[in-house]
Design an enzyme around this catalytic site. Structure first.
Site, mmCIF file in Angstrom:
data_model
loop_
_atom_site.group_PDB
_atom_site.id
_atom_site.type_symbol
_atom_site.label_atom_id
_atom_site.label_comp_id
_atom_site.label_asym_id
_atom_site.label_seq_id
_atom_site.Cartn_x
_atom_site.Cartn_y
_atom_site.Cartn_z
ATOM 1 N N ARG A 40 22.494 46.149 -27.409
ATOM 2 C CA ARG A 40 22.111 44.734 -27.374
ATOM 3 C C ARG A 40 20.850 44.474 -28.197
ATOM 4 O O ARG A 40 20.694 43.397 -28.770
ATOM 5 C CB ARG A 40 21.920 44.277 -25.924
ATOM 6 C CG ARG A 40 23.235 44.156 -25.175
ATOM 7 C CD ARG A 40 23.041 43.720 -23.747
ATOM 8 N NE ARG A 40 24.326 43.504 -23.088
ATOM 9 C CZ ARG A 40 24.477 43.266 -21.797
ATOM 10 N NH1 ARG A 40 23.415 43.207 -21.009
ATOM 11 N NH2 ARG A 40 25.675 43.080 -21.279
ATOM 12 N N LYS A 186 41.137 30.516 -25.917
ATOM 13 C CA LYS A 186 40.470 30.375 -24.622
ATOM 14 C C LYS A 186 41.231 31.180 -23.580
ATOM 15 O O LYS A 186 42.436 31.123 -23.547
ATOM 16 C CB LYS A 186 40.407 28.922 -24.164
ATOM 17 C CG LYS A 186 39.588 28.057 -25.066
ATOM 18 C CD LYS A 186 38.177 28.134 -24.731
ATOM 19 C CE LYS A 186 37.330 27.693 -25.879
ATOM 20 N NZ LYS A 186 35.958 27.836 -25.690
ATOM 21 N N GLY A 339 33.542 42.446 -20.476
ATOM 22 C CA GLY A 339 32.815 43.687 -20.239
ATOM 23 C C GLY A 339 33.684 44.921 -20.094
ATOM 24 O O GLY A 339 33.413 45.965 -20.675
ATOM 25 N N GLY A 362 30.887 37.608 -18.897
ATOM 26 C CA GLY A 362 31.295 36.348 -18.291
ATOM 27 C C GLY A 362 31.302 35.211 -19.291
ATOM 28 O O GLY A 362 32.139 34.309 -19.223
#
Length: 382
Positions: A40, A186, A339, A362
């Site tokens: 990250r 989506k 994840g 999320g």
């Protein structure tokens, strides 16, 4: 919601003080607190370097862990500042507070081409409450807000959304890439996603726990497998909608089932619609693997969200590994979001062969589902 947002490349950043929201919520060793994966931090480097090379003064900020408004030495961002210094090859000035005297003094003295990092945002209980006064204090140190923490844009916190009420707000390069790649499809958590994808995809593959709801809806016996009883009608509607739209909807035909949820449980391959009452499905079977992989091989673009089984147990990782291999070997544009899927691809050694691995867990799911993301909605439209 409009995803066509301004980025740092659409504004003049030269000589400006910039509040940069990063996602430095990195995993750490529980004993030594050493950073165990810097992915990250590395992901934030293109944006940071872009800003510094153009003479901006960067005030970076992030959360780490869940301190719940309490100051905890174990969750300080100081190790992140030290690691970021090594990666950048220059000092990252560390503020010992967030909006206190130390942070404000160092921000005021910050020169173009320099970078500082504020202490853990969530040490202040006002961050997660999106407190306007806290957001105003954060914003007071800068002239421009840059959102580059895609993993947090689904949260309406002071540093992800609140500051945009006090500063012009644009995206960094990481968030811009996420919006460009994932903005349009989506996929919900996760069964509600299918309705959206039926409008866009040629083929939809359903594996993992979600598949058993579809099997049950069609009258199958699924034993103790995961199931959402309130989604049975929805599953049937999606099957019919796929037929009506000419979309190929692939469901597992065989399943690796076991009597208990454990790494060494005895297992057998059974039809997905005939799982014994005392067993549960933990992976897709060999016939399904062949069908699913064949579909991936012929695709132009693949979006994968969710493993095929309990890949954490080696015995039930075959389906997930086969899909990861199929994506890696395909000539398609491959996007992995969520994840668990990202962890599987990394763990199995296929990450470098995937076009894009989303940094949001999320956030990527809510994005795919079509839910408005506060940390994106607050950015300036192009």
């Amino acid at each position: 919601m409009n995803y066509n947002k301004k980025t740092i490349m659409d504004v003049d950043v030269a000589g400006k003080k910039i509040l940069l929201r990063c996602d430095f919520n990195v995993p750490q060793d529980k004993e030594t607190h050493a950073i165990t994966s810097d992915k990250r931090i590395v992901a934030s480097l293109p944006t940071i370097r872009y800003l510094l090379e153009r003479g901006a003064a960067v005030i970076a900020c992030s959360h780490l862990g869940k301190p719940k408004g309490q100051w905890k030495d174990s969750l300080t961002l100081r190790p992140v500042a030290e690691h970021l210094s090594q990666l950048l090859g220059q000092e990252v000035i560390f503020a010992q507070d967030i909006v206190g005297e130390d942070a404000k003094a160092k921000a005021a003295a910050l020169q173009g081409g320099q970078i500082m990092l504020l202490e853990n945002l969530r040490f202040d209980p006002r961050e997660e409450k999106n407190d306007p006064e806290f957001a105003r204090e954060l914003a007071s140190m800068a002239e421009l807000y840059v959102s580059d923490a895609f993993g947090t844009v689904h949260r309406a916190h002071a540093s992800t959304a609140g500051v945009a009420a006090f500063l012009p707000a644009v995206s960094g390069l990481l968030v811009a890439r996420e919006l460009e790649i994932m903005g349009g499809a989506k996929v919900s958590d996760k069964i509600g996603v299918i309705n959206n994808l039926l409008e866009k995809a040629d083929t939809i593959i359903i594996g993992g726990g979600m598949a058993y709801t579809f099997a049950r809806a069609q009258g199958g016996s699924i034993g103790k497998s995961l199931c959402e009883p309130d989604k049975l009608d929805y599953a049937l509607q999606m099957i019919q909608k796929a037929k009506d739209r000419g979309v190929q909807l692939l469901l597992p035909t065989d399943t690796v089932a076991a009597a208990e949820f454990s790494a060494d449980a005895d297992s057998l391959v059974v039809p997905t619609d005939a799982i014994p009452d005392d067993m549960e499905g933990l992976d897709i079977g060999p016939e399904t693997i062949r069908t699913f992989c064949a579909a991936v091989r012929g695709a132009g673009t693949v979006v994968w969200n969710g493993p095929m089984g309990v890949f954490e147990f080696e015995k039930f990782a075959a389906g997930t590994r086969a899909m990861a291999q199929a994506l890696a070997d395909s000539g398609a544009i491959t996007i992995v979001g969520g994840g668990d899927s990202a962890a599987a691809v990394e763990q199995m050694g296929f990450a470098d062969k995937i076009t894009h691995i989303s940094t949001g867990g999320g956030a990527s799911l809510e994005f795919l589902e079509g839910i408005e993301l506060p940390g994106v909605a607050c950015l300036l439209d192009k």
